[in-house]
Design a protein around this motif. Structure first.
Motif, PDB file in Angstrom:
ATOM      1  N   THR A 105       0.829  -1.200   0.000  1.00 24.54           N
ATOM      2  CA  THR A 105       0.000   0.000   0.000  1.00 24.54           C
ATOM      3  C   THR A 105       0.862   1.247   0.000  1.00 24.54           C
ATOM      4  N   GLU A 127       2.669   1.927   3.381  1.00 24.36           N
ATOM      5  CA  GLU A 127       3.822   1.025   3.517  1.00 24.36           C
ATOM      6  C   GLU A 127       4.977   1.493   2.636  1.00 24.36           C
ATOM      7  N   THR A 134      -1.813  10.003   3.882  1.00 26.06           N
ATOM      8  CA  THR A 134      -2.422   9.413   2.691  1.00 26.06           C
ATOM      9  C   THR A 134      -3.926   9.486   2.851  1.00 26.06           C
ATOM     10  N   GLU A 168      -7.902   8.719   2.653  1.00 26.72           N
ATOM     11  CA  GLU A 168      -8.601   7.469   2.981  1.00 26.72           C
ATOM     12  C   GLU A 168      -8.778   6.526   1.795  1.00 26.72           C
ATOM     13  N   GLN A 209      -5.472   4.529   1.406  1.00 25.05           N
ATOM     14  CA  GLN A 209      -4.745   3.999   2.562  1.00 25.05           C
ATOM     15  C   GLN A 209      -4.574   2.494   2.504  1.00 25.05           C
ATOM     16  N   LYS A 210      -5.566   1.777   1.986  1.00 23.56           N
ATOM     17  CA  LYS A 210      -5.505   0.325   1.951  1.00 23.56           C
ATOM     18  C   LYS A 210      -5.515  -0.229   0.524  1.00 23.56           C
ATOM     19  N   THR A 211      -5.423   0.644  -0.451  1.00 25.22           N
ATOM     20  CA  THR A 211      -5.418   0.203  -1.842  1.00 25.22           C
ATOM     21  C   THR A 211      -4.107  -0.515  -2.160  1.00 25.22           C
ATOM     22  N   VAL A 212      -4.208  -1.732  -2.657  1.00 26.87           N
ATOM     23  CA  VAL A 212      -3.019  -2.528  -2.980  1.00 26.87           C
ATOM     24  C   VAL A 212      -2.492  -2.127  -4.354  1.00 26.87           C
TER      25      VAL A 212
END
Length: 487
Positions: free
Chosen positions: A41, A44, A269, A271, A274-277
């Motif tokens: 992400t 990361e 980042t 929303e 934030q968790k988009t791969v």
């Protein structure tokens, strides 16, 4: 292990999946035997880019003497400046090393090719921001976290927002069809140059002229060279974020700070991201959960048997170039070439489409072949190993011709496709560094480099890394252009 390669499909029955090393936990950047993991992400990714500021360089350097401090100055006394000064040939130690081409100190140690930044000669038509986006795509694909950090800074300086940069990794639909086609091409040319074909060029022709496609190819190939230099010698991330924070949309410095300023990549980042791969970095899926992993991988098909390789080389000797070549007499005029009655190689006529930047790149590539401590045979052997891995048939034919000229037999040439057991331990260590660095640069580990250093020394290793940057670029350019093998 299942494979997931976003935006590209391939037949596993045709490809031998090479998983270079097992998964590593996040922030394992200091591991000696494993590459850094692939951040899934954007948060990361930022964490790993920031962590790179504490990276330990791979090439040991002696203590600076007072004379060196005075001679080199503040910038030259840095890690990369000293590598060039100590270990590169004298004529290549000031930012014009193998694989350079006008890159200078501002393009990753002088190992770009002059086509990625601003155009000071009026030869090119693709703008700085667009090519920087391509550089970001290349660096994300290669997991080169040093270069990612610098492209982040440059894109912000060029006027892109945080969310627009995040969309490069997770939502290409926010970009135009022309940009998406270029992104896909940059990713494929970076990660799977062995799969570039006529259809890829034809797809780009829907949006770009042939010289723009060539400019794009040269730019992306130069980006790949820079990634490999930074990863090969292990350059730590700049504490100031690369100093690009005060550049305009064309990359020009508008308000240079008097001294490096405090900088952090750990910015917020939004929303949605934030968790988009990532949809750019090559990923594998866990066998049991099906979830994406942080495993670092590289893929190339198993090498063809000798008989099949010969058939492909013969076919490549009959093909016609996909991208335009300058007429030989005109190329000589533009480049000031004086080669007597010898015909100009097609790669020279290809680069002559950009007389200024092309001439600089031609001189740089020739310098990389002619100068330095690596023997002509070692360079030819490395060129063959990399060209076979990349399925760069023009480059493979060139390397074979050079080895034949140096007295190698066909059996000795094709032995390079094997396990290298008949070669010295030093040669094996150098071949290993070259092959890994060229395939997917981040899979080269500290342990790989340490072994080569132990068996050969820093001068050999640094010059090898430099030479690999050149050949990785040459393979991509000549094969994307579909040059006629042997010409």
């Amino acid at each position: 292990m299942k494979s997931s390669l976003p935006w590209h499909r391939f037949s596993m029955s045709m490809y031998a999946l090479m998983v270079c090393l097992l998964a590593a936990p996040l922030l394992a950047a200091d591991s000696n035997v494993a590459p850094r993991p692939i951040p899934l992400t954007r948060p990361e990714m930022k964490e790993l880019i920031e962590d790179m500021k504490a990276r330990k360089p791979r090439i040991p350097l002696p203590e600076l003497t007072a004379e060196e401090k005075e001679r080199l100055g503040e910038r030259g006394a840095g890690y990369e400046g000293r590598l060039r000064s100590l270990y590169m040939p004298a004529s290549e130690g000031r930012g014009t090393g193998a694989g350079a081409g006008g890159g200078g100190r501002g393009t990753g140690g002088g190992f770009g090719n002059g086509f990625s930044g601003r155009d000071n000669n009026g030869e090119m038509t693709l703008d700085y921001r667009f090519k920087t986006m391509l550089f970001w795509i290349v660096s994300r694909t290669n997991n080169c976290q040093y270069c990612l950090g610098h492209q982040e800074s440059k894109l912000l300086g060029a006027g892109m927002t945080e969310d627009e940069i995040a969309a490069l990794d997770g939502d290409w639909l926010q970009f135009s069809p022309a940009e998406r086609a270029a992104f896909a091409y940059a990713r494929k040319l970076t990660y799977e140059p062995n799969r570039i074909n006529d259809a890829d060029i034809d797809r780009l022709r829907e949006f770009y002229r042939d010289l723009q496609i060539l400019e794009m190819t040269l730019s992306v190939s130069g980006n790949n060279a820079i990634n490999r230099w930074k990863e090969g010698v292990g350059v730590p991330q700049s504490s100031s974020g690369g100093g690009f924070g005060r550049r305009d949309a064309n990359g020009a410095v508008t308000e240079p700070p008097p001294a490096p300023v405090a900088h952090s990549y750990l910015t917020p980042t939004s929303e949605p991201f934030q968790k988009t791969v990532t949809k750019v970095a090559p990923l594998t899926l866990d066998d049991q959960s099906g979830a994406p992993t942080r495993t670092t991988v590289c893929r190339r098909p198993a090498l063809e048997p000798r008989e099949e390789a010969e058939k492909i080389l013969n076919a490549a000797a009959q093909r016609k170039a996909r991208l335009p070549l300058v007429d030989e007499s005109k190329a000589r005029e533009l480049l000031g070439e004086e080669t007597g009655n010898q015909p100009l190689p097609q790669w020279v006529r290809l680069l002559a489409n950009f007389p200024t930047a092309g001439k600089s790149l031609i001189a740089s590539w020739r310098s990389g072949e002619d100068k330095g401590d690596l023997t002509p045979m070692l360079k030819a052997q490395v060129s063959w190993i990399l060209a076979r891995q990349d399925r760069a048939w023009y480059a493979a034919a060139q390397a074979r011709a050079k080895m034949r000229e140096l007295g190698a037999s066909e059996n000795q040439i094709y032995a390079l496709d094997g396990d290298w057991q008949e070669f010295s331990a030093a040669d094996q260590a150098l071949f290993n560094v070259a092959k890994k660095l060229a395939a997917t640069p981040v899979v080269l580990t500290d342990a790989d480099v340490s072994k080569a250093l132990e068996l050969t020394g820093p001068r050999q290793v640094v010059q090898l890394v430099s030479y690999v940057t050149q050949r990785a670029s040459f393979d991509r350019i000549t094969e994307a252009a579909g040059l006629t093998a042997g010409q």
